[in-house]
Design a protein around this motif. Sequence first.
Motif, PDB file in Angstrom:
ATOM      1  N   PRO A 299       0.642  -9.661   3.324  1.00  0.00           N
ATOM      2  CA  PRO A 299       1.402  -9.737   2.071  1.00  0.00           C
ATOM      3  C   PRO A 299       0.641  -9.206   0.866  1.00  0.00           C
ATOM      4  CG  PRO A 299       0.736 -11.932   2.797  1.00  0.00           C
ATOM      5  CD  PRO A 299       0.430 -11.005   3.920  1.00  0.00           C
ATOM      6  N   ILE A 300      -0.683  -9.204   0.928  1.00  0.00           N
ATOM      7  CA  ILE A 300      -1.462  -8.635  -0.177  1.00  0.00           C
ATOM      8  C   ILE A 300      -1.181  -7.142  -0.283  1.00  0.00           C
ATOM      9  CG2 ILE A 300      -3.787  -8.129  -1.023  1.00  0.00           C
ATOM     10  CD1 ILE A 300      -4.737 -10.709   0.295  1.00  0.00           C
ATOM     11  N   ILE A 301      -1.259  -6.452   0.854  1.00  0.00           N
ATOM     12  CA  ILE A 301      -1.021  -5.007   0.859  1.00  0.00           C
ATOM     13  C   ILE A 301       0.407  -4.712   0.431  1.00  0.00           C
ATOM     14  CG2 ILE A 301      -1.042  -2.930   2.281  1.00  0.00           C
ATOM     15  CD1 ILE A 301      -3.800  -4.245   1.734  1.00  0.00           C
ATOM     16  N   TRP A 302       1.363  -5.495   0.948  1.00  0.00           N
ATOM     17  CA  TRP A 302       2.770  -5.287   0.575  1.00  0.00           C
ATOM     18  C   TRP A 302       2.965  -5.471  -0.925  1.00  0.00           C
ATOM     19  CZ3 TRP A 302       5.882  -9.191  -1.516  1.00  0.00           C
ATOM     20  CH2 TRP A 302       7.210  -8.820  -1.731  1.00  0.00           C
ATOM     21  N   HIS A 303       2.408  -6.535  -1.492  1.00  0.00           N
ATOM     22  CA  HIS A 303       2.612  -6.812  -2.908  1.00  0.00           C
ATOM     23  C   HIS A 303       1.978  -5.739  -3.777  1.00  0.00           C
ATOM     24  CE1 HIS A 303       2.148  -9.194  -6.735  1.00  0.00           C
ATOM     25  NE2 HIS A 303       3.417  -9.365  -6.453  1.00  0.00           N
ATOM     26  N   ARG A 304       0.801  -5.281  -3.402  1.00  0.00           N
ATOM     27  CA  ARG A 304       0.164  -4.199  -4.162  1.00  0.00           C
ATOM     28  C   ARG A 304       1.013  -2.939  -4.116  1.00  0.00           C
ATOM     29  NH1 ARG A 304      -6.149  -4.896  -2.147  1.00  0.00           N
ATOM     30  NH2 ARG A 304      -6.683  -6.649  -3.523  1.00  0.00           N
ATOM     31  N   ARG A 305       1.565  -2.646  -2.960  1.00  0.00           N
ATOM     32  CA  ARG A 305       2.400  -1.455  -2.820  1.00  0.00           C
ATOM     33  C   ARG A 305       3.673  -1.563  -3.672  1.00  0.00           C
ATOM     34  NH1 ARG A 305       3.032  -1.652   2.302  1.00  0.00           N
ATOM     35  NH2 ARG A 305       5.267  -2.039   2.494  1.00  0.00           N
ATOM     36  N   MET A 306       4.261  -2.763  -3.724  1.00  0.00           N
ATOM     37  CA  MET A 306       5.494  -2.962  -4.472  1.00  0.00           C
ATOM     38  C   MET A 306       5.270  -2.935  -5.981  1.00  0.00           C
ATOM     39  SD  MET A 306       8.068  -3.181  -2.412  1.00  0.00           S
ATOM     40  CE  MET A 306       7.209  -1.862  -1.545  1.00  0.00           C
ATOM     41  N   THR A 307       4.104  -3.421  -6.429  1.00  0.00           N
ATOM     42  CA  THR A 307       3.849  -3.537  -7.859  1.00  0.00           C
ATOM     43  C   THR A 307       2.997  -2.426  -8.406  1.00  0.00           C
ATOM     44  OG1 THR A 307       1.924  -4.963  -7.455  1.00  0.00           O
ATOM     45  CG2 THR A 307       4.053  -6.057  -7.758  1.00  0.00           C
TER      46      THR A 307
END
Length: 311
Positions: A299-307
Amino acid sequence: MAEPVDPLRRLLDAVLAEPHDDLDAMAANAYSSPSHFARRVSAGVGEPPVALRRRILLERAAWQLQRGSTVTDAAFAAGYGSVEGFIRAFARAYGHSPTGLPRTVGHWLPAPNGLHFHSPTVLYVDAGEGHPDSSGNVLALQVQHDAADIGALLDAVAALAPDEYRKVRLPGSRPRHWEGPDESLAQVMWHLVFSTAPWHASIAGEPAPELPPDEDPAALARAHAENSPRWLGLIRDVDRRGAWGDRVIDALCDPPESFLLSQIVAHELTFSAHRRLLARWMLADAGVAVDTPEMDPDPIIWHRRMTGGPQ
């Protein structure tokens, strides 16, 4: 005898009615001066009327875009005079361009009240204190990531041949014995998409859903696009009301059981995470690359990608 109309709701109707796109039109509909109207609405909901209308129309636009509307249609339906102006306003509000908004996240924006666009009733009115989701809300982050990750897995399985998709890869796999086997990607993906549906019905007081048996990836993707925003909206509602200690009675159990809302969500997130990793193992076994950024389960990688945060 007809029930009396709530004065605040009358004001909100004036804010949201078509085509009240400015303060003067809203006030005229409420038989009030613009300054008096603005003060009454702001005092009642903690948000100026023009800002309230703009936010709810943006939420409606996001909901429409997630269901196939064009950017142009959504822009003019939201009252913008140009597509470019709509794109700028949308990106400021959501952190994504209209075409980049994930289909598997909710369409609500932070609000100082409980007022949101909520199809099919158009306006969702939360009687409790409203507060926005943020990057610091771990539950919101987990639920949004869960929905987005299921969407990424659905994209991946869509490219598989039918026999690979339905091939038994893990005989005897049965994470929750009452739900049936999870021995193939088809079975795992079906459970990922529909697992929350019975809980949602119980919490919302709706009849038990009839879950379609279709395991086709395209059908599952359509169901996920419809179900996941409703699940996220329900969780946001429970969180806003501080209702995690509330209970629901599941009459389908024999004997009937009661469950805390907090238990239900923790239960679903736990087994969904297990199944998402199980699906990745099966995809790798089918020869699909699972080491791409889009398939990273973190989820860290996903959140960085989304934001757009640091990678």
